[in-house]
Motif scaffolding. Structure first.
Motif, PDB file in Angstrom:
ATOM      1  N   ASP A 114       0.928  -0.634  -0.019  1.00 40.34           N
ATOM      2  CA  ASP A 114       0.138   0.083  -0.337  1.00 40.34           C
ATOM      3  C   ASP A 114       0.919   1.222  -0.101  1.00 40.34           C
ATOM      4  OD1 ASP A 114      -2.295  -1.479  -0.087  1.00 40.34           O
ATOM      5  OD2 ASP A 114      -2.946  -1.530   2.568  1.00 40.34           O
ATOM      6  N   TYR A 115       1.930   1.268   0.864  1.00 39.76           N
ATOM      7  CA  TYR A 115       2.725   2.147   0.783  1.00 39.76           C
ATOM      8  C   TYR A 115       3.378   2.641  -0.733  1.00 39.76           C
ATOM      9  CZ  TYR A 115       2.764   3.171   5.744  1.00 39.76           C
ATOM     10  OH  TYR A 115       2.373   3.321   7.283  1.00 39.76           O
ATOM     11  N   LEU A 117       2.302   2.617  -3.448  1.00 36.41           N
ATOM     12  CA  LEU A 117       1.515   3.217  -4.361  1.00 36.41           C
ATOM     13  C   LEU A 117       1.042   3.993  -4.003  1.00 36.41           C
ATOM     14  CD1 LEU A 117      -0.843  -0.157  -4.505  1.00 36.41           C
ATOM     15  CD2 LEU A 117       0.886   0.300  -6.000  1.00 36.41           C
ATOM     16  N   ASP A 118       1.683   4.931  -3.053  1.00 35.22           N
ATOM     17  CA  ASP A 118       0.718   5.796  -1.788  1.00 35.22           C
ATOM     18  C   ASP A 118       1.704   6.691  -2.404  1.00 35.22           C
ATOM     19  OD1 ASP A 118      -0.104   8.305  -0.432  1.00 35.22           O
ATOM     20  OD2 ASP A 118      -0.851   6.778   1.651  1.00 35.22           O
ATOM     21  N   SER A 119       1.809   7.783  -2.969  1.00 33.84           N
ATOM     22  CA  SER A 119       2.717   9.032  -3.475  1.00 33.84           C
ATOM     23  C   SER A 119       3.088   9.938  -2.628  1.00 33.84           C
ATOM     24  CB  SER A 119       1.657   9.926  -4.584  1.00 33.84           C
ATOM     25  OG  SER A 119       1.037  10.543  -4.102  1.00 33.84           O
ATOM     26  N   LYS A 120       2.595  10.129  -1.097  1.00 31.00           N
ATOM     27  CA  LYS A 120       2.508  10.631   0.042  1.00 31.00           C
ATOM     28  C   LYS A 120       3.623   9.805   0.592  1.00 31.00           C
ATOM     29  CE  LYS A 120      -1.960  13.008   0.647  1.00 31.00           C
ATOM     30  NZ  LYS A 120      -2.720  12.980   1.080  1.00 31.00           N
ATOM     31  N   GLN A 121       3.879   8.959   0.484  1.00 30.71           N
ATOM     32  CA  GLN A 121       4.958   7.750   1.370  1.00 30.71           C
ATOM     33  C   GLN A 121       5.865   7.656   0.853  1.00 30.71           C
ATOM     34  OE1 GLN A 121       4.527   6.819   3.727  1.00 30.71           O
ATOM     35  NE2 GLN A 121       1.919   6.749   4.355  1.00 30.71           N
TER      36      GLN A 121
END
Length: 219
Positions: free
Chosen positions: A66-67, A69-73
């Motif tokens: 999930d991380y 795929l998360d641009s904020k991570q």
């Protein structure tokens, strides 16, 4: 004065293959201002499914996915050689005066093992143990020991084993100490490198603020 607070996640305590390396670069002199966060999945280890299936925290895989795929991570999946090269670059670029970790001898051992495994030179220096600083300060504070006894023995919401050793004395794990500092008694450590680095940074900052300032770091 800039420092690094670092954490490694390995297959197990005996299999030191590092699949997650994370760290926070901090300017201590500016009130522990965060300058940079790094979070690396080591693809040679993480993508080795038979090996990862034996990892103690193998159940974290879904969170890592999930991380990614998360641009904020800040999580990146790269080779160990790339990750270590970035760590060395940051060490020099930010003029790092010390690398801090909870039980730092383990993280230093992990980095040396993986450098040897991937056949690259190990060059990092000046490791400092946040756990040892905790032993010298928080662990001797009667308020911390009262907290551990109360929430370990009386408050049934809290897992007894989280706060107290078998001999009844207070534990000094990063999780138990962090719970005390932030007054979040239900908190559970993520056991993911960057998250744990941030927890350890909170502990280090608390120690400096309440038990002796920057000089406590001995760097």
């Amino acid at each position: 004065m800039n420092i690094i607070v670092l954490d490694t996640e390995t297959i197990s305590l005996n299999k030191l293959y590092c699949y997650n390396l994370g760290y926070v670069i901090v300017d201590v002199s500016s009130g522990f201002k965060i300058l940079k966060k790094r979070d690396f999945l080591i693809k040679e280890i993480y993508d080795n499914k038979p090996l990862m299936d034996t990892a103690y925290y193998e159940n974290k895989r879904a969170i890592y996915e999930d991380y990614l795929l998360d641009s904020k991570q800040p999580l990146e999946k790269i080779s160990f050689i790339e990750a270590y090269s970035i760590l060395k670059h940051d060490y020099l670029k930010y003029n790092i005066k010390g690398i801090f970790a909870y039980n730092s001898s383990f993280d230093e051992k992990v980095l040396k093992f993986n450098c040897n495994y991937f056949e690259i030179p190990y060059v990092l220096k000046s490791f400092h143990d946040i756990m040892e600083l905790t032993i010298q300060t928080i662990a001797t504070d009667h308020l911390y020991n009262l907290y551990a006894q109360y929430y370990g023995n009386i408050n049934q919401r809290i897992n007894h084993n989280k706060l107290l050793r078998k001999d009844g004395k207070a534990k000094i794990t990063a999780e138990s100490v962090y719970c005390y500092i932030v007054r979040d008694y239900d908190f559970k450590e993520a056991h993911m490198a960057l998250n744990d680095s941030e927890i350890e940074l909170t502990i280090l900052k608390y120690i400096c603020n309440f038990y002796g300032g920057i000089a406590k770091l001995h760097v």
